[in-house]
Design a protein around this motif. Structure first.
Motif, PDB file in Angstrom:
ATOM      1  N   HIS A 291      31.842  40.967  48.406  1.00 17.81           N
ATOM      2  CA  HIS A 291      30.902  39.862  48.237  1.00 17.81           C
ATOM      3  C   HIS A 291      31.540  38.790  47.353  1.00 17.81           C
ATOM      4  O   HIS A 291      32.452  39.079  46.567  1.00 17.81           O
ATOM      5  N   ALA A 292      31.023  37.586  47.432  1.00 18.41           N
ATOM      6  CA  ALA A 292      31.502  36.484  46.593  1.00 18.41           C
ATOM      7  C   ALA A 292      31.382  36.843  45.112  1.00 18.41           C
ATOM      8  O   ALA A 292      32.231  36.469  44.297  1.00 18.41           O
ATOM      9  N   GLY A 293      30.349  37.582  44.758  1.00 23.26           N
ATOM     10  CA  GLY A 293      30.146  37.983  43.366  1.00 23.26           C
ATOM     11  C   GLY A 293      31.282  38.798  42.793  1.00 23.26           C
ATOM     12  O   GLY A 293      31.497  38.809  41.578  1.00 23.26           O
ATOM     13  N   ASP A 294      32.035  39.495  43.650  1.00 24.48           N
ATOM     14  CA  ASP A 294      33.187  40.264  43.166  1.00 24.48           C
ATOM     15  C   ASP A 294      34.227  39.333  42.550  1.00 24.48           C
ATOM     16  O   ASP A 294      34.789  39.620  41.487  1.00 24.48           O
ATOM     17  N   ILE A 295      34.467  38.207  43.197  1.00 22.53           N
ATOM     18  CA  ILE A 295      35.437  37.229  42.690  1.00 22.53           C
ATOM     19  C   ILE A 295      34.896  36.564  41.429  1.00 22.53           C
ATOM     20  O   ILE A 295      35.613  36.407  40.444  1.00 22.53           O
ATOM     21  N   VAL A 296      33.639  36.185  41.457  1.00 21.05           N
ATOM     22  CA  VAL A 296      33.022  35.530  40.293  1.00 21.05           C
ATOM     23  C   VAL A 296      33.080  36.455  39.076  1.00 21.05           C
ATOM     24  O   VAL A 296      33.403  36.014  37.968  1.00 21.05           O
ATOM     25  N   SER A 297      32.821  37.740  39.274  1.00 18.16           N
ATOM     26  CA  SER A 297      32.861  38.709  38.166  1.00 18.16           C
ATOM     27  C   SER A 297      34.251  38.822  37.558  1.00 18.16           C
ATOM     28  O   SER A 297      34.406  38.816  36.329  1.00 18.16           O
TER      29      SER A 297
ATOM     30  N   CYS B 240      42.277  31.509  45.268  1.00 17.91           N
ATOM     31  CA  CYS B 240      43.185  30.635  46.008  1.00 17.91           C
ATOM     32  C   CYS B 240      43.683  31.265  47.297  1.00 17.91           C
ATOM     33  O   CYS B 240      44.379  30.615  48.070  1.00 17.91           O
ATOM     34  N   CYS B 241      43.323  32.540  47.559  1.00 18.94           N
ATOM     35  CA  CYS B 241      43.895  33.193  48.724  1.00 18.94           C
ATOM     36  C   CYS B 241      43.015  34.349  49.180  1.00 18.94           C
ATOM     37  O   CYS B 241      42.466  35.077  48.351  1.00 18.94           O
ATOM     38  N   LEU B 242      42.885  34.498  50.492  1.00 17.00           N
ATOM     39  CA  LEU B 242      42.250  35.672  51.082  1.00 17.00           C
ATOM     40  C   LEU B 242      43.359  36.483  51.749  1.00 17.00           C
ATOM     41  O   LEU B 242      44.130  35.947  52.539  1.00 17.00           O
ATOM     42  N   VAL B 243      43.428  37.765  51.430  1.00 14.87           N
ATOM     43  CA  VAL B 243      44.462  38.648  51.973  1.00 14.87           C
ATOM     44  C   VAL B 243      43.769  39.692  52.844  1.00 14.87           C
ATOM     45  O   VAL B 243      42.834  40.345  52.402  1.00 14.87           O
ATOM     46  N   MET B 244      44.240  39.834  54.073  1.00 18.78           N
ATOM     47  CA  MET B 244      43.654  40.824  54.979  1.00 18.78           C
ATOM     48  C   MET B 244      44.254  42.196  54.704  1.00 18.78           C
ATOM     49  O   MET B 244      45.470  42.366  54.778  1.00 18.78           O
ATOM     50  N   GLY B 245      43.409  43.155  54.383  1.00 15.92           N
ATOM     51  CA  GLY B 245      43.823  44.541  54.207  1.00 15.92           C
ATOM     52  C   GLY B 245      43.669  45.266  55.531  1.00 15.92           C
ATOM     53  O   GLY B 245      42.716  46.011  55.730  1.00 15.92           O
ATOM     54  N   THR B 246      44.594  45.027  56.437  1.00 10.69           N
ATOM     55  CA  THR B 246      44.424  45.495  57.814  1.00 10.69           C
ATOM     56  C   THR B 246      44.408  47.013  57.948  1.00 10.69           C
ATOM     57  O   THR B 246      43.682  47.540  58.788  1.00 10.69           O
TER      58      THR B 246
ATOM     59  N   THR C  10      31.372  33.098  52.569  1.00  9.17           N
ATOM     60  CA  THR C  10      30.842  32.943  51.202  1.00  9.17           C
ATOM     61  C   THR C  10      31.892  33.311  50.152  1.00  9.17           C
ATOM     62  O   THR C  10      31.905  32.723  49.075  1.00  9.17           O
ATOM     63  N   ILE C  11      32.741  34.277  50.472  1.00 10.93           N
ATOM     64  CA  ILE C  11      33.823  34.620  49.539  1.00 10.93           C
ATOM     65  C   ILE C  11      34.765  33.427  49.408  1.00 10.93           C
ATOM     66  O   ILE C  11      35.106  33.012  48.300  1.00 10.93           O
ATOM     67  N   ALA C  12      35.162  32.859  50.544  1.00  6.16           N
ATOM     68  CA  ALA C  12      36.064  31.699  50.521  1.00  6.16           C
ATOM     69  C   ALA C  12      35.421  30.510  49.811  1.00  6.16           C
ATOM     70  O   ALA C  12      36.109  29.734  49.139  1.00  6.16           O
ATOM     71  N   ALA C  13      34.113  30.368  49.922  1.00  5.37           N
ATOM     72  CA  ALA C  13      33.415  29.235  49.297  1.00  5.37           C
ATOM     73  C   ALA C  13      33.495  29.265  47.771  1.00  5.37           C
ATOM     74  O   ALA C  13      33.350  28.221  47.129  1.00  5.37           O
ATOM     75  N   THR C  14      33.791  30.423  47.184  1.00  6.38           N
ATOM     76  CA  THR C  14      33.915  30.467  45.721  1.00  6.38           C
ATOM     77  C   THR C  14      35.112  29.652  45.245  1.00  6.38           C
ATOM     78  O   THR C  14      35.168  29.251  44.092  1.00  6.38           O
TER      79      THR C  14
END
Length: 181
Positions: free
Chosen positions: A34-40, A84-90, A71-75
């Motif tokens: 969730h976006a809150g994970d990044i905010v925390s 600054c980056c989203l990494v795919m954990g494939t 929503t995660i990217a919107a943070t």
């Protein structure tokens, strides 16, 4: 990135970050859902006065993370969130997705045929994948399905009870009281 971590001090009332030791350019935050994970995490870094130059990378490893990607990217819009980056954990994403698919196939197979021999191979494939991916909801559901089959067809009440109890434990861990009741 690998050198960044949280460390507790001797008095356990405060902690320091690995950033005081390594000052990385970025920290990879695992299992972001969730976006809150990044905010925390950003608030923790701010609280320990980590340098503003340290960015956050969000590791997207679950289907829920993919659904919440917007929503995660919107943070990242707010500089204080440091994203600054989203990494795919494939690898984890594939494990969890495959576990969910196998679970769905086992459930459909069981409902359609009431034949445990049709469902068992799928359950046996799904269980280790669900554990490896940390998909507690899938693990709980597989335990519940297994408990029912064991009780109805193998007449092993002790094993069925143990599987049912494990399902309840997992659902409690998830905070899903509806599944427990």
């Amino acid at each position: 990135i690998a050198n960044a971590a949280l460390f507790f001090s001797n008095d356990e009332s405060s902690y320091v970050t690995g950033t005081e030791i390594a000052e990385p350019d970025a920290i990879l935050v695992p299992k972001v859902v969730h976006a809150g994970d990044i905010v925390s995490v950003a608030k923790i870094l701010q609280g320990v006065h980590a340098p503003d130059k340290i960015r956050l990378w969000a590791m997207m490893e679950t289907p829920m993370a993919i659904l919440n990607a917007r929503t995660i990217a919107a943070t990242a819009v707010y500089a204080e969130n440091r994203l600054c980056c989203l990494v795919m954990g494939t690898n984890d994403l594939i494990k969890e997705s495959r576990a969910r698919a196998l679970h769905a196939m086992a459930s459909v197979s069981w409902r359609a045929t009431k034949n445990p021999q049709a469902a068992w191979p799928l359950i046996e494939q799904a269980e280790p994948l669900a554990r490896a991916a940390g998909a507690l909801d899938v693990q709980a559901s597989l335990c519940a399905l297994s408990a029912f089959i064991v009780n109805q067809h193998q007449h092993d009440a002790a094993r069925a009870t143990a599987l049912h109890q494990r399902a309840l434990e997992l659902w409690r861990e998830l905070g899903n009281e509806h599944a427990v009741n």
